[in-house]
Design a protein around this motif. Sequence first.
Motif, mmCIF file in Angstrom:
data_model
loop_
_atom_site.group_PDB
_atom_site.id
_atom_site.type_symbol
_atom_site.label_atom_id
_atom_site.label_comp_id
_atom_site.label_asym_id
_atom_site.label_seq_id
_atom_site.Cartn_x
_atom_site.Cartn_y
_atom_site.Cartn_z
ATOM 1 N N ILE A 142 0.826 -1.205 0.000
ATOM 2 C CA ILE A 142 0.000 0.000 0.000
ATOM 3 C C ILE A 142 0.863 1.259 0.000
ATOM 4 N N ARG A 143 0.631 2.112 -1.001
ATOM 5 C CA ARG A 143 1.367 3.364 -1.099
ATOM 6 C C ARG A 143 0.441 4.576 -1.180
ATOM 7 N N THR A 144 -0.801 4.389 -1.610
ATOM 8 C CA THR A 144 -1.714 5.514 -1.812
ATOM 9 C C THR A 144 -3.147 5.008 -1.678
ATOM 10 N N LEU A 145 -4.123 5.779 -2.142
ATOM 11 C CA LEU A 145 -5.511 5.325 -2.109
ATOM 12 C C LEU A 145 -5.650 4.027 -2.898
ATOM 13 N N ILE A 146 -6.503 3.152 -2.417
ATOM 14 C CA ILE A 146 -6.618 1.818 -3.004
ATOM 15 C C ILE A 146 -7.727 1.802 -4.051
ATOM 16 N N THR A 147 -7.408 1.397 -5.256
ATOM 17 C CA THR A 147 -8.402 1.304 -6.326
ATOM 18 C C THR A 147 -8.590 -0.133 -6.802
ATOM 19 N N ASP A 148 -7.797 -1.064 -6.276
ATOM 20 C CA ASP A 148 -7.883 -2.457 -6.738
ATOM 21 C C ASP A 148 -7.597 -3.398 -5.573
ATOM 22 N N GLN A 149 -8.647 -3.808 -4.879
ATOM 23 C CA GLN A 149 -8.451 -4.661 -3.703
ATOM 24 C C GLN A 149 -7.949 -6.047 -4.075
ATOM 25 N N SER A 150 -8.107 -6.464 -5.333
ATOM 26 C CA SER A 150 -7.685 -7.810 -5.725
ATOM 27 C C SER A 150 -6.183 -8.007 -5.549
ATOM 28 N N LYS A 151 -5.430 -6.911 -5.460
ATOM 29 C CA LYS A 151 -3.989 -7.006 -5.261
ATOM 30 C C LYS A 151 -3.619 -7.256 -3.795
ATOM 31 N N LEU A 152 -4.627 -7.280 -2.919
ATOM 32 C CA LEU A 152 -4.372 -7.392 -1.484
ATOM 33 C C LEU A 152 -4.800 -8.746 -0.930
ATOM 34 N N SER A 153 -4.725 -9.785 -1.738
ATOM 35 C CA SER A 153 -5.183 -11.113 -1.306
ATOM 36 C C SER A 153 -4.286 -11.728 -0.228
ATOM 37 N N SER A 154 -3.095 -11.194 -0.031
ATOM 38 C CA SER A 154 -2.212 -11.724 1.011
ATOM 39 C C SER A 154 -2.543 -11.136 2.387
ATOM 40 N N MET A 155 -3.452 -10.162 2.427
ATOM 41 C CA MET A 155 -3.868 -9.580 3.701
ATOM 42 C C MET A 155 -5.124 -10.288 4.188
ATOM 43 N N ARG A 156 -5.091 -10.748 5.437
ATOM 44 C CA ARG A 156 -6.184 -11.529 5.998
ATOM 45 C C ARG A 156 -7.359 -10.636 6.405
ATOM 46 N N PHE A 157 -8.565 -11.202 6.292
ATOM 47 C CA PHE A 157 -9.786 -10.511 6.699
ATOM 48 C C PHE A 157 -10.689 -11.552 7.332
ATOM 49 N N GLY A 158 -10.603 -11.710 8.662
ATOM 50 C CA GLY A 158 -11.282 -12.822 9.305
ATOM 51 C C GLY A 158 -10.725 -14.127 8.779
ATOM 52 N N ASP A 159 -11.622 -15.014 8.304
ATOM 53 C CA ASP A 159 -11.200 -16.266 7.685
ATOM 54 C C ASP A 159 -11.034 -16.125 6.181
ATOM 55 N N SER A 160 -11.174 -14.928 5.679
ATOM 56 C CA SER A 160 -11.049 -14.677 4.240
ATOM 57 C C SER A 160 -9.829 -13.791 4.006
ATOM 58 N N ASN A 161 -9.821 -13.060 2.906
ATOM 59 C CA ASN A 161 -8.732 -12.109 2.656
ATOM 60 C C ASN A 161 -9.298 -10.841 2.022
ATOM 61 N N VAL A 162 -8.529 -9.786 2.065
ATOM 62 C CA VAL A 162 -8.987 -8.482 1.584
ATOM 63 C C VAL A 162 -9.309 -8.533 0.087
ATOM 64 N N GLY A 163 -8.528 -9.296 -0.658
ATOM 65 C CA GLY A 163 -8.763 -9.379 -2.093
ATOM 66 C C GLY A 163 -10.141 -9.899 -2.440
ATOM 67 N N LYS A 164 -10.678 -10.786 -1.617
ATOM 68 C CA LYS A 164 -11.984 -11.386 -1.888
ATOM 69 C C LYS A 164 -13.139 -10.600 -1.263
ATOM 70 N N THR A 165 -13.010 -10.250 0.009
ATOM 71 C CA THR A 165 -14.180 -9.726 0.728
ATOM 72 C C THR A 165 -13.887 -8.501 1.592
ATOM 73 N N GLY A 166 -12.765 -7.845 1.389
ATOM 74 C CA GLY A 166 -12.396 -6.732 2.256
ATOM 75 C C GLY A 166 -12.747 -5.362 1.720
ATOM 76 N N CYS A 167 -13.783 -5.279 0.882
ATOM 77 C CA CYS A 167 -14.079 -4.006 0.219
ATOM 78 C C CYS A 167 -14.467 -2.899 1.204
ATOM 79 N N GLU A 168 -15.209 -3.245 2.260
ATOM 80 C CA GLU A 168 -15.597 -2.212 3.218
ATOM 81 C C GLU A 168 -14.385 -1.658 3.961
ATOM 82 N N ALA A 169 -13.442 -2.531 4.289
ATOM 83 C CA ALA A 169 -12.215 -2.067 4.950
ATOM 84 C C ALA A 169 -11.426 -1.143 4.026
#
Length: 206
Positions: A41-68
């Motif tokens: 992460i360097r600036t405002l996020i426009t593509d969450q699919s690049k963040l699949s290595s970040m965890r979000f509960g039992d999922s990951n940001v790339g799949k279901t972390g849009c609200e975050a």
Amino acid sequence: MPGQTLHKIMFAVAQFIAPKVGTTEGNRNHTNNRAEEEKLIRTLITDQSKLSSMRFGDSNVGKTGCEAVALFNILAMKGRPKRLSDIIRHLEERQTLVNRGKWGTNPFELDKILYDYGLDYEIMETLEEAEEKISIGDIFFITVWNDKKNPFKGIHGYDSRLIRDESTGELIYGVFNRTYRNSPERAGSLREAVNQGSYIVGYLIR
């Protein structure tokens, strides 16, 4: 698609039936996410699919972390930046995740998160109300069903800002992270910003 009351019941039930993300799991996620965001992460996020290595509960940001992601962008645009890893941990601690994050976040629970971060907001329960209230310069967050006819395709939340194009004078919506691109998208109307989805709820950030 269901009406507003039924929407709230559906999300509340789905949120209630699954066990919550525990402290140990949440702390493990947070440690992982702190390391990953330094690389991603360097600036405002426009593509969450690049963040699949970040965890979000039992999922990951790339799949279901849009609200975050939307919260991250909104806080940055309001001059109150927070780490995405800290936002995710806060969402977990406040028990806003649905099905342990596999179905994202309950959009009707985001008001308490906005309050926690000291943001003034106004809930917009319908698309028509949002069209009436949003003015030039406003930042807002909306959640939509991805498919009007098939709720099993899930929901998506993203942030936007109504601005005036300096070259043409027209009003446009700069939309972040709607369809995962390298830069914000432009939409000529709020209905275009909603795209093919069905409006669920929105928050106007003051």
